[in-house]
Design an enzyme around this catalytic site. Sequence first.
Site, PDB file in Angstrom:
ATOM      1  N   GLY A  17     -21.818  35.208 101.268  1.00  0.00           N
ATOM      2  CA  GLY A  17     -21.916  36.662 101.297  1.00  0.00           C
ATOM      3  C   GLY A  17     -23.258  37.353 101.340  1.00  0.00           C
ATOM      4  N   GLY A  18     -24.304  36.697 101.837  1.00  0.00           N
ATOM      5  CA  GLY A  18     -25.605  37.369 101.925  1.00  0.00           C
ATOM      6  C   GLY A  18     -25.536  38.663 102.731  1.00  0.00           C
ATOM      7  N   LYS A  19     -24.878  38.589 103.888  1.00  0.00           N
ATOM      8  CA  LYS A  19     -24.793  39.769 104.764  1.00  0.00           C
ATOM      9  C   LYS A  19     -23.758  40.771 104.224  1.00  0.00           C
ATOM     10  CE  LYS A  19     -26.185  36.944 108.675  1.00  0.00           C
ATOM     11  NZ  LYS A  19     -26.056  35.640 107.998  1.00  0.00           N
ATOM     12  N   ASP A  48     -12.966  34.641 104.451  1.00  0.00           N
ATOM     13  CA  ASP A  48     -13.481  33.309 104.750  1.00  0.00           C
ATOM     14  C   ASP A  48     -12.335  32.299 104.664  1.00  0.00           C
ATOM     15  OD1 ASP A  48     -16.462  32.190 105.092  1.00  0.00           O
ATOM     16  OD2 ASP A  48     -15.224  30.634 104.194  1.00  0.00           O
ATOM     17  N   ASP A  66     -20.115  36.559 111.925  1.00  0.00           N
ATOM     18  CA  ASP A  66     -21.295  35.709 111.714  1.00  0.00           C
ATOM     19  C   ASP A  66     -20.796  34.279 111.966  1.00  0.00           C
ATOM     20  OD1 ASP A  66     -23.734  34.715 110.974  1.00  0.00           O
ATOM     21  OD2 ASP A  66     -23.414  34.934 108.824  1.00  0.00           O
ATOM     22  N   CYS A 109     -27.058  31.819 113.747  1.00  0.00           N
ATOM     23  CA  CYS A 109     -28.430  31.418 113.413  1.00  0.00           C
ATOM     24  C   CYS A 109     -28.821  30.238 114.306  1.00  0.00           C
ATOM     25  CB  CYS A 109     -28.589  31.080 111.927  1.00  0.00           C
ATOM     26  SG  CYS A 109     -27.425  29.864 111.311  1.00  0.00           S
ATOM     27  N   ASP A 153      -5.899  32.091 105.207  1.00  0.00           N
ATOM     28  CA  ASP A 153      -5.046  30.905 105.062  1.00  0.00           C
ATOM     29  C   ASP A 153      -3.901  30.896 106.082  1.00  0.00           C
ATOM     30  OD1 ASP A 153      -3.657  32.978 103.941  1.00  0.00           O
ATOM     31  OD2 ASP A 153      -3.545  32.125 101.926  1.00  0.00           O
ATOM     32  N   CYS A 201     -16.519  36.121 108.584  1.00  0.00           N
ATOM     33  CA  CYS A 201     -16.980  34.774 108.182  1.00  0.00           C
ATOM     34  C   CYS A 201     -17.987  34.958 107.058  1.00  0.00           C
ATOM     35  CB  CYS A 201     -17.629  34.042 109.348  1.00  0.00           C
ATOM     36  SG  CYS A 201     -16.685  34.043 110.881  1.00  0.00           S
ATOM     37  N   ALA A 202     -17.513  35.525 105.942  1.00  0.00           N
ATOM     38  CA  ALA A 202     -18.425  35.999 104.887  1.00  0.00           C
ATOM     39  C   ALA A 202     -19.213  34.891 104.207  1.00  0.00           C
ATOM     40  CB  ALA A 202     -17.644  36.798 103.850  1.00  0.00           C
TER      41      ALA A 202
END
Length: 404
Positions: free
Chosen positions: A236-238, A256, A301, A354, A283, A232-233
């Site tokens: 893309g922070g992680k 994603d 995530d 989060c 997709d 679940c990019a």
Amino acid sequence: MRLHRNLVFTVIDSLGFIFNDGEYADKVVARALKKDKRWGSADRKFVAETIYEIVRWKRLYTEIAEVKEPYDRDNLWRIFAVWAVLRGITLPDWKYFEDTPVRRIKGRFDELSKIRKYRESIPDWMDELGIKELGEKNWEKELAAQNEQAKVILRVNTLKTTREKLRALLMDLNIETEAPKEYPDALILKERSNVFLTDAFKEGLFEVQDASSQMVARFLEVEPGMRVVDTCAGAGGKTLHMASLMENKGQLIAMDLYESKLKQLKIRAKRDGAFNIEYRIIDSTKVIKKLHGKADRVLIDAPCSGLGVLKRNPDSKWKLQPEFIDNIRKTQAEVLESYSKIVKPGGKLVYATCSVLPSENQEQVKNFLTTEIGKEFTFVKENKVLASESGFDGFYMALLERKK
């Protein structure tokens, strides 16, 4: 502080977009800041911080102002007047502030501050849910922490620099930072600053990422040369953090549902010099099936309520609905069951959110471990991060290992 008409008008317009039209505060603020190129940093700070503050304390301020949704222009001015009076700002003799009951505003504030749902400015249903899941004492502390302004935290891009070098570089720009021991890649700004305008940012020496979020990639124990999948990019922070921990060696697959998010990630990756990333849009189920049993490490995530990051997204207090949380729990269970199959025997998985709600976190993991695929995993460890204890965002992460 002296109020300036053009700045206050921008705040009033912006509140209308957020409260009445359902627009997201961050988008509205970004647009507002582009309104007048002549504004200096103090003007921009006033606009951004005032909008966020009024959004954060919406329930308290609207109750004091005695206004109800949808808010007409006069209502918005009354809400603004409440904010100004409570900040000790002398109201100018503008027609909008005629008959503002200054003493009554202060009196109502004192009365309402004794009631938690007004004091912490939160919907009834969210307050009840928090008490049910965390207990009243913990929830009360957490709410107070979530109503504080979020700190600006950088993650050093170790593909291009070190923490010490970046810190010295920022110091030359009069941007002072702290380097917390527990977060090896983090720099915390001592004062808020628009770091996106710096050459250091444009050259990809850092990303802006909360310290709690920075814990996730390390929790997954990624190493150079591995095959890692971020399921679940998003933007893309992680993913970018994992690329730096992998030293650009190995294969990092960023997935994603939304192509637009992966496009943002591509731009960020180019700036950061992260070139071991492959991009795949989910997709169809085939995309997942092709990877079954092939990854050393998998990050889930998961989509969540975001109740750990209210200090960053105060408008989600008013946008979230109870049914959304019920639905998201179902999505989390499905995502965990589906994406866990990507982990190869002996490989590891991190499930992260989060959120601070146990029903989205440890209870999801516990339920997963009873499913057919879940029985192939062992629970290694978890980290429950509360904003009231860490001073950063609320987060959850669990590390699971697939049996050989």
